[in-house]
Scaffold this motif. Structure first.
Motif, short mmCIF file in Angstrom:
data_model
loop_
_atom_site.label_atom_id
_atom_site.label_comp_id
_atom_site.label_asym_id
_atom_site.label_seq_id
_atom_site.Cartn_x
_atom_site.Cartn_y
_atom_site.Cartn_z
N MET A 156 19.00 -98.71 71.56
CA MET A 156 18.25 -99.94 71.79
C MET A 156 19.17 -101.16 71.64
O MET A 156 18.96 -102.19 72.28
N GLN A 157 20.19 -101.02 70.79
CA GLN A 157 21.17 -102.10 70.60
C GLN A 157 22.45 -101.84 71.40
O GLN A 157 23.50 -102.37 71.10
N ASN A 158 22.33 -100.98 72.42
CA ASN A 158 23.42 -100.71 73.35
C ASN A 158 24.52 -99.82 72.77
O ASN A 158 25.69 -99.92 73.13
N CYS A 159 24.15 -98.93 71.86
CA CYS A 159 25.10 -97.94 71.36
C CYS A 159 25.03 -96.70 72.25
O CYS A 159 24.09 -95.90 72.15
N PHE A 160 26.02 -96.55 73.13
CA PHE A 160 26.05 -95.42 74.04
C PHE A 160 27.40 -94.69 73.98
O PHE A 160 27.81 -94.05 74.95
N GLY A 161 28.10 -94.85 72.88
CA GLY A 161 29.37 -94.16 72.72
C GLY A 161 30.55 -94.85 73.37
O GLY A 161 31.63 -94.27 73.47
N GLN A 162 30.35 -96.11 73.81
CA GLN A 162 31.46 -96.82 74.44
C GLN A 162 32.52 -97.24 73.43
O GLN A 162 33.67 -97.49 73.78
N GLU A 188 33.37 -99.23 81.67
CA GLU A 188 32.73 -98.50 82.76
C GLU A 188 31.29 -98.95 82.99
O GLU A 188 30.66 -98.53 83.96
N ASP A 189 30.78 -99.80 82.12
CA ASP A 189 29.38 -100.23 82.21
C ASP A 189 29.25 -101.72 82.49
O ASP A 189 28.24 -102.33 82.16
#
Length: 221
Positions: A156-162, A188-189
């Motif tokens: 939800m806070q943009n934690c996607f493993g970047q 990449e995002d």
């Protein structure tokens, strides 16, 4: 009293089925202008309230969900039940639910980018919880300055493993302290934000258009 041969006129001189004051069969007939204004009001109010609910859900999830469900229910009953436009009601409901999925992150990000305060943090840990419905990333971050607080943030806070463990990144913190920090996008995002905003705008217009069409093409009875 007057009997046959009146050309559909009753004893009060009014056409059969029509009551003075613009009411037909017990229902008030709106002029084209008033119908357009009425339809436009609902076409604006429904998307705005859905966006509000999506924003609230980023702060208090349950409250936001209640707002969204209430708005969708009212819109569906109005367009499908009162105006008798089932197709428009279905489209408004589907687009409304989809809107909240995209609008929530868009509102969160827009708020953080606008008023959020930049803060240097270090990524303490990144965990993939592997929930039943797919990956569920959690990031632990700690401030490098100030109070050196630690936060547990999710997708939800943009934690996607970047960001990886040990990385030093700049996040956006809520000056009011109500929301968790917002993580930056990875290389990449970089177009994700634009896609989310465009989709949100498209769905907002879709909901509004569905409600407006239902109001304009409403059936009496």
């Amino acid at each position: 009293m007057m009997f046959g041969g009146t050309g559909g006129m009753d004893e009060f001189g009014a056409a059969a089925g029509v009551v003075p004051g613009g009411v037909v069969s017990g229902k008030r007939v709106l002029s084209p202008a008033r119908k357009a204004v009425n339809s436009l009001k609902w076409a604006v109010a429904v998307p705005v309230l859905l966006l509000f609910g999506a924003g609230v859900a980023q702060w208090v999830t349950l409250l936001g969900v209640v707002v969204v469900l209430a708005v969708v229910a009212v819109a569906t009953c109005l367009v499908g039940g009162v105006w008798h436009r089932a197709g428009a009601a279905t489209l408004a409901a589907v687009a409304g639910f989809a809107l909240t999925l995209f609008a929530g992150p868009a509102v969160y990000e827009g708020y953080m980018r606008t008023v959020g305060e930049p803060a240097d943090v270090v990524v303490v840990d990144v965990v993939d919880l592997h929930r039943k419905h797919g990956a569920d990333m959690m990031c632990s971050i700690r401030e490098l300055g100030g109070e050196q607080r630690t936060f547990e943030v999710s997708q939800m806070q943009n934690c996607f493993g970047q960001a990886k463990k040990g990385d030093q990144i700049v996040v956006r913190e809520d000056p009011l302290g109500l929301l968790d920090p917002w993580l930056p996008y990875g290389s990449e995002d970089q177009h994700t934000s634009e896609i989310t905003v465009v989709t949100t705008i498209g769905l907002t217009l879709g909901v509004g258009a569905s409600v407006f069409y239902g109001g304009q093409r409403r059936r009496d009875g």
